[in-house]
Design a protein around this motif. Sequence first.
Motif, mmCIF file in Angstrom:
data_model
loop_
_atom_site.group_PDB
_atom_site.id
_atom_site.type_symbol
_atom_site.label_atom_id
_atom_site.label_comp_id
_atom_site.label_asym_id
_atom_site.label_seq_id
_atom_site.Cartn_x
_atom_site.Cartn_y
_atom_site.Cartn_z
ATOM 1 N N MET A 1 11.830 -77.688 38.849
ATOM 2 C CA MET A 1 10.964 -77.770 39.298
ATOM 3 C C MET A 1 10.981 -78.675 40.633
ATOM 4 N N SER A 2 11.010 -78.608 41.661
ATOM 5 C CA SER A 2 10.729 -79.443 43.010
ATOM 6 C C SER A 2 9.331 -80.140 42.775
ATOM 7 N N LEU A 3 9.882 -81.589 43.420
ATOM 8 C CA LEU A 3 8.442 -81.794 43.459
ATOM 9 C C LEU A 3 7.515 -81.459 44.936
ATOM 10 N N VAL A 4 8.099 -80.958 45.532
ATOM 11 C CA VAL A 4 7.549 -80.700 47.104
ATOM 12 C C VAL A 4 7.694 -79.111 46.744
ATOM 13 N N ALA A 5 6.235 -77.935 47.057
ATOM 14 C CA ALA A 5 6.021 -76.765 46.953
ATOM 15 C C ALA A 5 5.607 -76.743 48.747
ATOM 16 N N ASP A 6 6.806 -76.418 49.660
ATOM 17 C CA ASP A 6 6.118 -76.211 50.808
ATOM 18 C C ASP A 6 6.197 -74.234 51.519
ATOM 19 N N TYR A 7 5.181 -73.926 52.072
ATOM 20 C CA TYR A 7 5.183 -72.486 52.073
ATOM 21 C C TYR A 7 4.788 -72.884 54.050
ATOM 22 N N GLY A 8 6.071 -71.549 54.254
ATOM 23 C CA GLY A 8 5.989 -71.474 55.838
ATOM 24 C C GLY A 8 4.881 -71.311 56.683
ATOM 25 N N SER A 9 3.832 -70.616 56.217
ATOM 26 C CA SER A 9 3.550 -69.550 56.968
ATOM 27 C C SER A 9 1.254 -69.465 55.878
ATOM 28 N N TYR A 10 0.855 -69.538 56.724
ATOM 29 C CA TYR A 10 -0.505 -69.419 56.052
ATOM 30 C C TYR A 10 -0.539 -68.310 55.530
ATOM 31 N N THR A 11 -0.116 -66.743 55.879
ATOM 32 C CA THR A 11 0.405 -65.915 54.858
ATOM 33 C C THR A 11 0.683 -65.644 53.904
ATOM 34 N N GLU A 12 2.052 -66.779 53.893
ATOM 35 C CA GLU A 12 2.125 -66.659 52.817
ATOM 36 C C GLU A 12 1.976 -68.026 52.139
ATOM 37 N N THR A 13 0.785 -69.125 52.834
ATOM 38 C CA THR A 13 0.024 -69.477 51.321
ATOM 39 C C THR A 13 -1.017 -68.732 51.187
ATOM 40 N N ARG A 14 -1.190 -67.273 51.329
ATOM 41 C CA ARG A 14 -2.760 -67.310 51.301
ATOM 42 C C ARG A 14 -2.399 -65.839 50.285
ATOM 43 N N THR A 15 -0.917 -65.561 49.721
ATOM 44 C CA THR A 15 -0.890 -64.992 49.144
ATOM 45 C C THR A 15 -0.106 -65.979 47.639
ATOM 46 N N HIS A 16 0.234 -67.240 47.720
ATOM 47 C CA HIS A 16 0.313 -67.541 46.645
ATOM 48 C C HIS A 16 -0.623 -68.798 46.623
ATOM 49 N N LEU A 17 -1.989 -68.712 46.727
ATOM 50 C CA LEU A 17 -3.029 -69.416 46.424
ATOM 51 C C LEU A 17 -3.234 -70.208 45.366
ATOM 52 N N LYS A 18 -2.825 -69.230 44.249
ATOM 53 C CA LYS A 18 -2.977 -69.713 42.569
ATOM 54 C C LYS A 18 -2.310 -70.667 42.750
ATOM 55 N N ASP A 19 -0.021 -70.478 42.594
ATOM 56 C CA ASP A 19 0.579 -71.434 42.942
ATOM 57 C C ASP A 19 0.171 -72.323 43.464
ATOM 58 N N VAL A 20 -0.285 -72.904 44.727
ATOM 59 C CA VAL A 20 -0.888 -73.512 45.842
ATOM 60 C C VAL A 20 -1.381 -74.515 45.436
ATOM 61 N N LEU A 21 -2.402 -74.491 44.367
ATOM 62 C CA LEU A 21 -3.652 -75.054 43.754
ATOM 63 C C LEU A 21 -3.007 -75.514 42.200
ATOM 64 N N ASP A 22 -2.281 -74.668 41.340
ATOM 65 C CA ASP A 22 -1.554 -75.078 40.319
ATOM 66 C C ASP A 22 -0.610 -76.394 40.511
ATOM 67 N N ALA A 23 0.219 -75.870 41.173
ATOM 68 C CA ALA A 23 1.069 -77.234 42.260
ATOM 69 C C ALA A 23 0.670 -78.695 42.415
#
Length: 139
Positions: free
Chosen positions: A1-23
């Motif tokens: 697992m990478s120590l950095v989670a990069d989301y390339g767009s607002y749409t991608e971030t919104r789709t993965h919001l739970k993953d963002v908060l978990d990370a």
Amino acid sequence: MSLVADYGSYTETRTHLKDVLDATAQGRTVTVRRDDQVTAVMPAEKLRQFFFHAVSPHVEIFKENGAVVALMKNRPFVAEGADVEDALADLILSLREYAEDWEDRLQHAPNHASAWALVQLVKLSTDEQLLEWFDRGGE
């Protein structure tokens, strides 16, 4: 697992919001790109703790003309009260009012631009946490 989670767009971030908060809860660095701006996402308490240690309060307490004065050395904040508790409560009120003014209009003024970290600390802290910062915070 990478120590950095990069989301390339607002749409991608919104789709993965739970993953963002978990990370961020796992201590991972999360960035979100929107056009040319990259934003870091992190738990507010971790950011508050950083500012707690990075921003020095330098509060001096003294009596003058029968009042207790609380002065932030090298900052334009001074408050007074009948006792230390009242003076520090008044100082917190002054800091909160300043933080609101800073967000509304002062942040673009050259002589206030450097107050960003102080404003973030004030906005992220309770009154009790600011009292602790007065006593133990800073470098």
